[in-house]
Write a protein that holds these residues in place. Structure first.
Motif, PDB file in Angstrom:
ATOM      1  N   ASN A 182     -20.621  22.619 -45.752  1.00 16.28           N
ATOM      2  CA  ASN A 182     -21.364  22.347 -46.977  1.00 16.28           C
ATOM      3  C   ASN A 182     -20.480  21.699 -48.039  1.00 16.28           C
ATOM      4  OD1 ASN A 182     -20.357  24.543 -48.941  1.00 16.28           O
ATOM      5  ND2 ASN A 182     -20.910  25.736 -47.122  1.00 16.28           N
ATOM      6  N   LEU A 183     -21.096  21.052 -49.008  1.00 17.10           N
ATOM      7  CA  LEU A 183     -20.351  20.290 -50.003  1.00 17.10           C
ATOM      8  C   LEU A 183     -19.437  21.151 -50.870  1.00 17.10           C
ATOM      9  CD1 LEU A 183     -19.695  17.600 -51.276  1.00 17.10           C
ATOM     10  CD2 LEU A 183     -21.744  17.817 -52.710  1.00 17.10           C
ATOM     11  N   PRO A 184     -19.890  22.321 -51.381  1.00 18.14           N
ATOM     12  CA  PRO A 184     -18.952  23.162 -52.139  1.00 18.14           C
ATOM     13  C   PRO A 184     -17.717  23.536 -51.322  1.00 18.14           C
ATOM     14  CG  PRO A 184     -21.202  23.913 -52.490  1.00 18.14           C
ATOM     15  CD  PRO A 184     -21.259  22.877 -51.401  1.00 18.14           C
ATOM     16  N   ALA A 185     -17.913  23.808 -50.040  1.00 20.95           N
ATOM     17  CA  ALA A 185     -16.778  24.153 -49.184  1.00 20.95           C
ATOM     18  C   ALA A 185     -15.849  22.957 -48.990  1.00 20.95           C
ATOM     19  CB  ALA A 185     -17.275  24.654 -47.828  1.00 20.95           C
ATOM     20  N   GLN A 186     -16.416  21.776 -48.789  1.00 15.54           N
ATOM     21  CA  GLN A 186     -15.580  20.584 -48.636  1.00 15.54           C
ATOM     22  C   GLN A 186     -14.700  20.367 -49.876  1.00 15.54           C
ATOM     23  OE1 GLN A 186     -17.276  16.882 -47.262  1.00 15.54           O
ATOM     24  NE2 GLN A 186     -18.930  17.928 -46.186  1.00 15.54           N
ATOM     25  N   LEU A 187     -15.300  20.469 -51.049  1.00 17.94           N
ATOM     26  CA  LEU A 187     -14.553  20.238 -52.289  1.00 17.94           C
ATOM     27  C   LEU A 187     -13.501  21.325 -52.507  1.00 17.94           C
ATOM     28  CD1 LEU A 187     -17.445  19.103 -54.656  1.00 17.94           C
ATOM     29  CD2 LEU A 187     -15.695  17.673 -53.603  1.00 17.94           C
ATOM     30  N   ALA A 188     -13.888  22.578 -52.264  1.00 14.82           N
ATOM     31  CA  ALA A 188     -12.938  23.684 -52.427  1.00 14.82           C
ATOM     32  C   ALA A 188     -11.791  23.556 -51.443  1.00 14.82           C
ATOM     33  CB  ALA A 188     -13.651  25.026 -52.251  1.00 14.82           C
ATOM     34  N   GLY A 189     -12.101  23.193 -50.194  1.00 14.50           N
ATOM     35  CA  GLY A 189     -11.064  23.037 -49.186  1.00 14.50           C
ATOM     36  C   GLY A 189     -10.102  21.912 -49.528  1.00 14.50           C
ATOM     37  N   ALA A 190     -10.641  20.799 -50.035  1.00 13.66           N
ATOM     38  CA  ALA A 190      -9.780  19.676 -50.415  1.00 13.66           C
ATOM     39  C   ALA A 190      -8.856  20.067 -51.561  1.00 13.66           C
ATOM     40  CB  ALA A 190     -10.641  18.472 -50.805  1.00 13.66           C
ATOM     41  N   ALA A 191      -9.400  20.782 -52.545  1.00 14.60           N
ATOM     42  CA  ALA A 191      -8.576  21.215 -53.680  1.00 14.60           C
ATOM     43  C   ALA A 191      -7.512  22.215 -53.241  1.00 14.60           C
ATOM     44  CB  ALA A 191      -9.467  21.817 -54.768  1.00 14.60           C
ATOM     45  N   ALA A 192      -7.894  23.144 -52.368  1.00 12.17           N
ATOM     46  CA  ALA A 192      -6.933  24.135 -51.866  1.00 12.17           C
ATOM     47  C   ALA A 192      -5.830  23.459 -51.054  1.00 12.17           C
ATOM     48  CB  ALA A 192      -7.649  25.172 -51.013  1.00 12.17           C
ATOM     49  N   THR A 193      -6.199  22.458 -50.283  1.00 10.95           N
ATOM     50  CA  THR A 193      -5.207  21.730 -49.483  1.00 10.95           C
ATOM     51  C   THR A 193      -4.155  21.097 -50.381  1.00 10.95           C
ATOM     52  OG1 THR A 193      -6.828  21.263 -47.743  1.00 10.95           O
ATOM     53  CG2 THR A 193      -4.895  19.832 -47.852  1.00 10.95           C
ATOM     54  N   ARG A 194      -4.609  20.486 -51.464  1.00 16.27           N
ATOM     55  CA  ARG A 194      -3.685  19.782 -52.361  1.00 16.27           C
ATOM     56  C   ARG A 194      -2.917  20.730 -53.273  1.00 16.27           C
ATOM     57  NH1 ARG A 194      -8.180  15.736 -52.584  1.00 16.27           N
ATOM     58  NH2 ARG A 194      -7.412  13.897 -51.438  1.00 16.27           N
ATOM     59  N   ASP A 195      -3.385  21.961 -53.408  1.00 17.98           N
ATOM     60  CA  ASP A 195      -2.696  22.930 -54.277  1.00 17.98           C
ATOM     61  C   ASP A 195      -1.564  23.595 -53.490  1.00 17.98           C
ATOM     62  OD1 ASP A 195      -1.916  24.634 -56.269  1.00 17.98           O
ATOM     63  OD2 ASP A 195      -3.881  25.583 -56.554  1.00 17.98           O
ATOM     64  N   VAL A 196      -0.545  22.823 -53.185  1.00 18.14           N
ATOM     65  CA  VAL A 196       0.552  23.310 -52.359  1.00 18.14           C
ATOM     66  C   VAL A 196       1.366  24.389 -53.082  1.00 18.14           C
ATOM     67  CG1 VAL A 196       0.710  21.222 -50.978  1.00 18.14           C
ATOM     68  CG2 VAL A 196       1.999  21.372 -53.122  1.00 18.14           C
ATOM     69  N   GLU A 197       1.356  24.386 -54.411  1.00 10.56           N
ATOM     70  CA  GLU A 197       2.079  25.420 -55.163  1.00 10.56           C
ATOM     71  C   GLU A 197       1.439  26.789 -54.945  1.00 10.56           C
ATOM     72  OE1 GLU A 197       2.358  24.322 -59.243  1.00 10.56           O
ATOM     73  OE2 GLU A 197       3.564  22.529 -58.854  1.00 10.56           O
ATOM     74  N   PHE A 198       0.107  26.848 -54.921  1.00 11.26           N
ATOM     75  CA  PHE A 198      -0.574  28.115 -54.671  1.00 11.26           C
ATOM     76  C   PHE A 198      -0.299  28.605 -53.252  1.00 11.26           C
ATOM     77  CE2 PHE A 198      -4.181  30.648 -53.193  1.00 11.26           C
ATOM     78  CZ  PHE A 198      -4.221  31.631 -54.173  1.00 11.26           C
ATOM     79  N   THR A 199      -0.335  27.694 -52.295  1.00 10.39           N
ATOM     80  CA  THR A 199      -0.041  28.072 -50.906  1.00 10.39           C
ATOM     81  C   THR A 199       1.370  28.624 -50.787  1.00 10.39           C
ATOM     82  OG1 THR A 199      -1.553  26.359 -50.099  1.00 10.39           O
ATOM     83  CG2 THR A 199       0.013  27.262 -48.520  1.00 10.39           C
ATOM     84  N   ALA A 200       2.324  28.016 -51.502  1.00 10.94           N
ATOM     85  CA  ALA A 200       3.707  28.499 -51.480  1.00 10.94           C
ATOM     86  C   ALA A 200       3.809  29.889 -52.100  1.00 10.94           C
ATOM     87  CB  ALA A 200       4.613  27.518 -52.220  1.00 10.94           C
ATOM     88  N   ARG A 201       3.026  30.142 -53.147  1.00 15.74           N
ATOM     89  CA  ARG A 201       3.016  31.482 -53.760  1.00 15.74           C
ATOM     90  C   ARG A 201       2.472  32.520 -52.793  1.00 15.74           C
ATOM     91  NH1 ARG A 201       0.162  33.339 -58.077  1.00 15.74           N
ATOM     92  NH2 ARG A 201      -1.279  31.585 -58.263  1.00 15.74           N
ATOM     93  N   LEU A 202       1.427  32.150 -52.057  1.00 14.95           N
ATOM     94  CA  LEU A 202       0.876  33.052 -51.039  1.00 14.95           C
ATOM     95  C   LEU A 202       1.937  33.406 -50.006  1.00 14.95           C
ATOM     96  CD1 LEU A 202      -2.693  31.822 -49.988  1.00 14.95           C
ATOM     97  CD2 LEU A 202      -2.074  34.090 -50.792  1.00 14.95           C
ATOM     98  N   ASN A 203       2.641  32.399 -49.523  1.00 15.37           N
ATOM     99  CA  ASN A 203       3.672  32.611 -48.514  1.00 15.37           C
ATOM    100  C   ASN A 203       4.774  33.523 -49.042  1.00 15.37           C
ATOM    101  OD1 ASN A 203       6.456  31.802 -47.324  1.00 15.37           O
ATOM    102  ND2 ASN A 203       5.006  31.094 -45.780  1.00 15.37           N
ATOM    103  N   ALA A 204       5.218  33.276 -50.277  1.00 15.67           N
ATOM    104  CA  ALA A 204       6.311  34.068 -50.849  1.00 15.67           C
ATOM    105  C   ALA A 204       5.896  35.513 -51.063  1.00 15.67           C
ATOM    106  CB  ALA A 204       6.770  33.444 -52.166  1.00 15.67           C
ATOM    107  N   HIS A 205       4.683  35.734 -51.593  1.00 15.89           N
ATOM    108  CA  HIS A 205       4.187  37.100 -51.800  1.00 15.89           C
ATOM    109  C   HIS A 205       4.089  37.835 -50.476  1.00 15.89           C
ATOM    110  CE1 HIS A 205       1.590  40.333 -53.488  1.00 15.89           C
ATOM    111  NE2 HIS A 205       1.056  40.293 -52.276  1.00 15.89           N
ATOM    112  N   ASN A 206       3.536  37.138 -49.478  1.00 19.41           N
ATOM    113  CA  ASN A 206       3.349  37.765 -48.174  1.00 19.41           C
ATOM    114  C   ASN A 206       4.683  38.128 -47.536  1.00 19.41           C
ATOM    115  OD1 ASN A 206       1.321  38.244 -45.818  1.00 19.41           O
ATOM    116  ND2 ASN A 206       2.979  37.068 -44.891  1.00 19.41           N
TER     117      ASN A 206
END
Length: 365
Positions: free
Chosen positions: A253-277
């Motif tokens: 669905n379109l909300p998921a596509q947009l959210a997924g694209a934004a999450a993909t580009r938010d590499v700083e948030f992904t790095a925070r997830l990795n560090a916390h974990n």
């Protein structure tokens, strides 16, 4: 009404045990859910904003190929977007792969402790699932290769493995692939790739680029978007073509596509997830691993804790549940009755889990 006067499913369907998710708690109860390996930090704020941005346009069909999302994935991961297929969660893509490459009389191989959805997918096609003995709760390359027969068509490999947290190095995955016939599809399920810290690990992209019989499947569910149901796959052009022929025409669905694209580009948030974990995974292991409990080394966003027997594991589960901490029982689904799978959560949740389980050790000793 007689059974022969109503529609009947294909042979074998009623022999499949349905997937059983981790418990979520009773409605209205205050609990901390550590049973489904969800993000301990929620979703990327940028993904949330992107999801909300489309609220006034829900009457419009999404673009059918998930181009918005494929473009973002291609940019961040260095992949040709034409080699990417997106799905309604990675389960959607795994089911499509099974539907396309398995049939009556075929076999698929998996690690004996692999993801419990693989047998469901395989049996639904009329094929047989072969569970291959693991070594120290990890996939055994030699055992998998020894189990290959002329009927083998797919090898399911979740790497890191759910529910054990173990993994195969890039060298071992390549050794597995090198030992397979060219007509066997190796499916590398890298659902927990964002959380891996091992230097010798590879998500499988390089191998997909080199081989004609390897696909890599990923998900957004473990990085904060489980509710949006977004998965993606990278594969050879001929596999991508096959999957695109039968997938749903608007399967993301379109909300998921947009959210997924934004999450993909938010590499700083992904790095925070990795560090916390990494911090709290290592801390929890150091707190729990001992004579009464053994924690299997994990590269995912959870740990598997082994107890002396099933009775002690059940006691630990119930004690944590009574204190509002829900973890995952893995006896019925995964054949590890003396184990519990514990997702890495907040600092408060991890301290709570460790305190409760260590108190049980004192009581037992």
């Amino acid at each position: 009404m007689s059974d022969d006067l109503r529609p009947t499913p294909q042979p074998g369907i009623l022999d499949i045990s349905p997937y059983v998710p981790g418990k979520s708690g009773a409605p209205g109860s205050k609990v901390v859910k550590l049973s489904s390996n969800e993000s301990p930090l929620g979703a990327s704020p940028k993904a949330i904003e992107a999801f909300r941005s489309v609220a006034d346009h829900l009457e419009i069909y999404p673009e059918g190929s998930s181009k918005i999302l494929r473009t973002a994935l291609g940019e961040v991961h260095g992949i040709d977007p034409e080699r990417i297929v997106c799905g309604n969660g990675s389960d959607d893509l795994l089911h499509l792969l099974g539907q396309c490459y398995l049939g009556e009389g075929d076999e698929a191989l998996m690690n004996q402790y692999g993801f419990s959805v693989y047998p469901i997918i395989t049996r639904a096609t009329g094929a047989s699932i072969v569970k291959v003995d693991a070594t120290n709760y990890a996939a055994d390359v030699d055992a998998l290769l020894a189990a290959v027969t002329p009927r083998t068509k797919i090898v399911w490999l979740d790497n890191p493995n759910n529910p054990t947290g173990t993994y195969l190095s890039d060298a071992e995955v390549r050794r597995l692939h090198a030992g397979l016939r060219h007509d066997i599809l190796l499916v590398i399920d890298s659902a927990y790739a964002e959380y891996v810290t091992a230097a010798d690990y590879s998500v499988g992209l390089e191998l997909v680029g080199e081989a004609d019989n390897v696909v890599m499947v990923r998900t957004f569910s473990k990085m904060g978007l489980a509710a949006a149901r977004i998965g993606w796959m990278v594969g050879p052009a001929h596999v991508v073509d096959v999957i695109n022929r039968i997938r749903g025409p608007f399967n993301v669905n379109l909300p998921a596509q947009l959210a997924g694209a934004a999450a993909t580009r938010d590499v700083e948030f992904t790095a925070r997830l990795n560090a916390h974990n990494a911090k709290w995974r290592d801390w929890l292991v150091s707190e729990l691993d001992g004579n009464y409990m053994h924690v299997v080394p994990s590269q995912a966003n959870f740990v598997m804790v082994l107890f002396p027997d099933a009775e002690h594991a059940a006691l630990a589960f119930e004690t944590l549940m009574q204190r509002g901490l829900i973890v995952r029982e893995i006896g019925t689904s995964y054949g590890i009755p003396h184990g519990l799978r514990i997702s890495i959560g907040s600092e408060q949740a991890m301290i709570g889990v460790a305190g409760i389980l260590k108190a049980l050790v004192k009581t037992a000793s």
